[in-house]
Design an enzyme around this catalytic site. Structure first.
Site, mmCIF file in Angstrom:
data_model
loop_
_atom_site.group_PDB
_atom_site.id
_atom_site.type_symbol
_atom_site.label_atom_id
_atom_site.label_comp_id
_atom_site.label_asym_id
_atom_site.label_seq_id
_atom_site.Cartn_x
_atom_site.Cartn_y
_atom_site.Cartn_z
ATOM 1 N N CYS A 1 88.269 50.934 37.547
ATOM 2 C CA CYS A 1 87.954 49.523 38.106
ATOM 3 C C CYS A 1 88.968 48.860 36.893
ATOM 4 O O CYS A 1 88.554 47.424 37.057
ATOM 5 C CB CYS A 1 86.266 49.227 37.754
ATOM 6 S SG CYS A 1 85.503 50.061 38.753
ATOM 7 N N GLY B 1 88.496 45.252 48.326
ATOM 8 C CA GLY B 1 88.680 44.623 47.050
ATOM 9 C C GLY B 1 88.718 45.352 45.691
ATOM 10 O O GLY B 1 88.235 46.611 45.840
ATOM 11 N N GLY B 2 89.191 44.971 44.760
ATOM 12 C CA GLY B 2 89.060 45.887 43.437
ATOM 13 C C GLY B 2 90.103 46.532 43.122
ATOM 14 O O GLY B 2 91.046 46.712 43.487
#
Length: 232
Positions: free
Chosen positions: A181, A84-85
């Protein structure tokens, strides 16, 4: 005489064993493929493990990652991966831990899993009087607005892989080549820059202890490494 119902016997929750494998310095792709294989082939009898590693320089794009957040990678490779991310950087001097845990056996959900990792990082930094915090909606750990640890996880059939990256004593320049991010101008920092130790072993020992405490694990170090060969 009236009968008295016996109190139900509740078995104590015992710490669960987990092997710790210290992989040293490794390229990203072989470790990624190895933890995929471990997760794909494990069953309810497979023991949990923690893999500890430093990676050679690499940018990784998670499943939500957008190429426009990779600004100027230069000579550093970029890999699209299945965590994820968004985008992050891994490199020497960064402590990476991949918890390969069965959440069903631990009786916790994904949200609790993430919170426990963040708390382990916060408590680790507290060892050196560094005050850290989590942020709602932005997984990871922050000190004074700067990110010091990133999380990117995947859960398959109730079992976790991928994990956390913790900036200990590293060159932070590559973070300027991306929007870390997915956040433009997000500042990053490291344990060393905040007055903590430069030695990886000292930080590793504290973090592993805190992870064991959060998840109720008894850690069992092993010198055996996973199969890091890439498929042909």
């Amino acid at each position: 005489m009236d009968a008295v119902a016996a109190e139900p016997v509740v078995a104590p929750v015992l710490p669960l064993p987990a092997q710790v494998r210290d992989l040293g310095m490794q390229d990203y792709a072989p470790v990624w493929r190895a933890m995929q294989r471990f997760t794909d082939t494990r069953d309810e009898h497979t023991g949990d493990e923690l893999w500890v590693v430093e990676h050679t320089p690499v940018f990784t794009l998670g499943q939500a990652g957008k190429p426009e957040h990779v600004l100027a990678p230069g000579e550093i490779p970029v890999l699209q991966v299945d965590r994820g991310g968004q985008v992050t950087y891994h490199g020497p001097g960064q402590l990476v831990v991949y918890p390969l845990l069965d959440l069903r056996r631990l009786k916790i959900g994904v949200r609790d899993y993430v919170c426990k990792i963040e708390q382990a990082l916060i408590d680790t930094l507290d060892e050196w009087n560094i005050v850290a915090e989590r942020r709602d909606g932005a997984p990871g750990v922050y000190v004074g607005g700067a990110k010091i640890a990133a999380l990117g996880i995947r859960v398959r059939r109730g079992c976790t892989f991928h994990g956390l990256s913790f900036n200990v004593a590293m060159d932070l320049e590559p973070f300027h080549r991306i929007n870390p991010c997915g956040y433009q101008d997000l500042q990053v920092t490291s344990v060393l820059d905040l007055g903590g130790p430069s030695g990886m072993d000292a930080v590793k020992a504290v973090l592993l202890d805190q992870l064991a405490r959060q998840f109720g694990l008894v850690l069992q170090p092993t010198s055996a490494l996973p199969d890091l060969s890439l498929p042909a």
